[in-house]
Design a protein around this motif. Structure first.
Motif, PDB file in Angstrom:
ATOM      1  N   UNK A 108      -2.185   5.877   8.340  1.00  0.00           N
ATOM      2  CA  UNK A 108      -3.385   6.695   8.516  1.00  0.00           C
ATOM      3  C   UNK A 108      -3.106   8.083   8.606  1.00  0.00           C
ATOM      4  N   UNK A 109      -1.803   8.544   8.676  1.00  0.00           N
ATOM      5  CA  UNK A 109      -1.101  10.039   8.703  1.00  0.00           C
ATOM      6  C   UNK A 109      -1.312  10.025   7.116  1.00  0.00           C
ATOM      7  N   UNK A 120      -4.039   0.871   1.334  1.00  0.00           N
ATOM      8  CA  UNK A 120      -4.202  -0.455   2.419  1.00  0.00           C
ATOM      9  C   UNK A 120      -5.053  -0.178   3.250  1.00  0.00           C
ATOM     10  N   UNK A 121      -5.148  -1.483   4.074  1.00  0.00           N
ATOM     11  CA  UNK A 121      -6.349  -1.416   5.440  1.00  0.00           C
ATOM     12  C   UNK A 121      -5.499  -2.137   6.635  1.00  0.00           C
ATOM     13  N   UNK A 175      -1.590  -9.431  17.752  1.00  0.00           N
ATOM     14  CA  UNK A 175      -0.850  -9.056  16.401  1.00  0.00           C
ATOM     15  C   UNK A 175      -1.880  -8.220  15.749  1.00  0.00           C
ATOM     16  N   UNK A 176      -1.356  -7.275  14.918  1.00  0.00           N
ATOM     17  CA  UNK A 176      -1.984  -6.139  14.134  1.00  0.00           C
ATOM     18  C   UNK A 176      -1.185  -6.304  12.674  1.00  0.00           C
ATOM     19  N   UNK A 177      -2.114  -6.222  11.575  1.00  0.00           N
ATOM     20  CA  UNK A 177      -1.511  -6.122  10.455  1.00  0.00           C
ATOM     21  C   UNK A 177      -1.978  -5.019   9.338  1.00  0.00           C
ATOM     22  N   UNK A 178      -0.991  -4.776   8.544  1.00  0.00           N
ATOM     23  CA  UNK A 178      -1.234  -3.696   7.762  1.00  0.00           C
ATOM     24  C   UNK A 178      -1.436  -4.560   6.257  1.00  0.00           C
TER      25      UNK A 178
END
Ligand code: AMP
Ligand code: GLY
Length: 423
Positions: A108-109, A120-121, A175-178
């Motif tokens: 995001x930065x 990406x998302x 969980x989180x994914x990129x």
């Protein structure tokens, strides 16, 4: 001055070796250290997850500076706690450590500051992630969002492979994914010292992440490295500083999380120029082993300048000679492996010209060195060329008698091939 170094890997042995050589240092401790570090520092059995215990040790022993090696204590705010207790500490704050601990934060930065990186998302559920993969096509890269010791990334060559990775990732609760674009190019690890405002470029190195020769097999923490990285030319360095590092420092300061410490940029050098793969908020392992061999200047004043915000006019000198390190690991690594196997021949190996052996997972047992981890030794050498450094390192490896260990035999192959072509 008195210094406490935190960590126990090959990276910390290289740092301990370099710090101990500084005329500024009266006493060096390392917590917890290893059998090799014990030759350069006094190892102390401190639980580094217990920040109060670390602070008490520093107060009782008049420690002037704490140098934090690994990412885990940084991510839990050991630097914040030490500074709050009035103790100087080298490394980023907990908030600034998010550059490594959260891939989503860093992506995001980058997006907000036009820093070149893969498109990406971010996802919180498997179905949406799979739909995105279908939209984008393969190859594509699936990453878990969090510290994963280099094991949370799958480069999927096909959509079914991506689906398998997504299912595995979301089998963990919360969980989180990129998910990001696959970038083509050559990788380089670039290191910069930062003091919140200013950045002092160090040098670049190349790592070998796969376990076996020919860059085959599973990903590891790193099986060998060399520096300099020929792909990291002066032009690439300038672009990396201007397009990636400096915008990151400005953005972190604007967020109220100024970045101090060493910033390690994992880069893909693409046909469009350097792009950020990821940041780490610490020195690389095994890259640090070659960096410290090549560093001519005293490291300690540079660490202090980073802590004190005085890097602006700072300079460091480097040996032009290349350095190369070969990691010897316990058979089975990065999967299951045995501990406690005996290692002989280290003294003979260290006598090969230009060679320095840094220990990672080792300990002393009844007067013998035994393996105590996955990555165990870093057999490192300087040479007039990468080929010479490589020959020296493997000559030393061949003197080490450790039947339970293995190493890659092709560390430095890209640079050696370039040297053969005369480039
Ligand atoms: P990371 O943990 O993010 O450094 O990823 C581990 C390895 O996966 C990197 O060193 C690369 O070899 C590979 N990788 C990660 N992201 C990408 C990408 N977007 N494109 C190509 N390769 C990647
Ligand atoms: N060698 C890669 C790392 O330190 O993460």
């Amino acid at each position: 001055m008195n210094i406490l170094l935190i960590g126990s890997g090959g990276r910390e042995h290289a740092l301990a070796w370099k710090i101990a050589a500084s005329p500024l240092v009266t006493k060096l401790w390392c917590a917890p250290g290893n059998a090799g570090i014990a030759q350069d520092a006094e190892c102390v059995a401190l639980d580094v997850a217990d920040h109060a215990a670390v602070i008490a040790f520093c107060k009782n022993n008049n420690v002037d500076l704490v140098v934090v090696g690994p990412e885990a204590p940084l991510a839990t705010g050991i630097v914040d706690d030490l500074i709050a207790a009035g103790i100087k500490a080298f490394g980023p704050s907990r908030l600034a450590s998010q550059l490594e601990s959260s891939k989503g934060f860093t992506k995001d930065l980058c997006r907000a500051n036009n820093i070149p990186t893969a498109a990406y998302d971010r996802f919180r559920d498997a179905e949406a992630a799979k739909a995105y993969v279908r939209e984008q096509g393969a190859p594509i890269v699936v990453k878990a969002d969090g510290l994963a010791a280099g094991k949370g990334v799958v480069v999927a060559m096909t959509i079914p492979e991506a689906d398998v990775a997504i299912n595995a990732l979301f089998s963990a609760p919360g969980a989180e994914a990129v998910i990001e674009e696959f970038m083509e190019g050559e990788e380089a690890s670039f290191f910069v010292l930062c003091d919140g405002d200013n950045a002092l470029p160090l040098v670049a190195a190349q790592d070998h992440k796969r376990a076996y020769d020919g860059d085959k097999g599973p990903n590891t923490g790193g099986m060998g490295a060399y520096s300099p990285a020929p792909v990291f030319t002066d032009v690439v360095r300038e672009r990396t500083m201007n397009e990636i590092i400096l915008p990151t420092l400005r953005a972190m300061k604007a967020k109220g999380a100024p970045y101090r410490g060493v910033l390690f940029a994992g880069l893909m050098i693409t046909s469009d120029g350097p792009k950020l793969i990821e940041y780490n908020v610490r020195f690389g392992d095994p890259e640090t082993q070659v960096l410290m061999l090549r560093l001519m200047s005293d490291l300690v004043p540079a660490l202090l300048a980073s802590v004190d915000g005085e890097l602006k006019h700072f300079d460091l000198r480097w040996f032009p000679d290349p350095a190369l390190t070969v990691v010897m690991a316990a058979k089975g690594y990065p999967g299951d492996y045995r501990k406690g196997t005996r290692i002989e021949g280290l003294g003979e190996a260290a006598q090969v010209e230009g060679v320095q052996i840094f220990h990672a997972g080792t300990k002393s047992e009844n007067g013998h060195i035994v393996a105590n981890g996955g990555r165990v030794l870093n057999v490192s050498a300087l040479g007039k060329s990468v080929s010479e450094a490589q020959r020296r390192a493997y000559a030393a490896v061949d003197r080490i008698d450790w039947p339970e260990g293995f190493c890659r035999r092709d560390i430095g192959w890209q640079a050696v091939a370039r040297e053969k072509e005369g480039k």
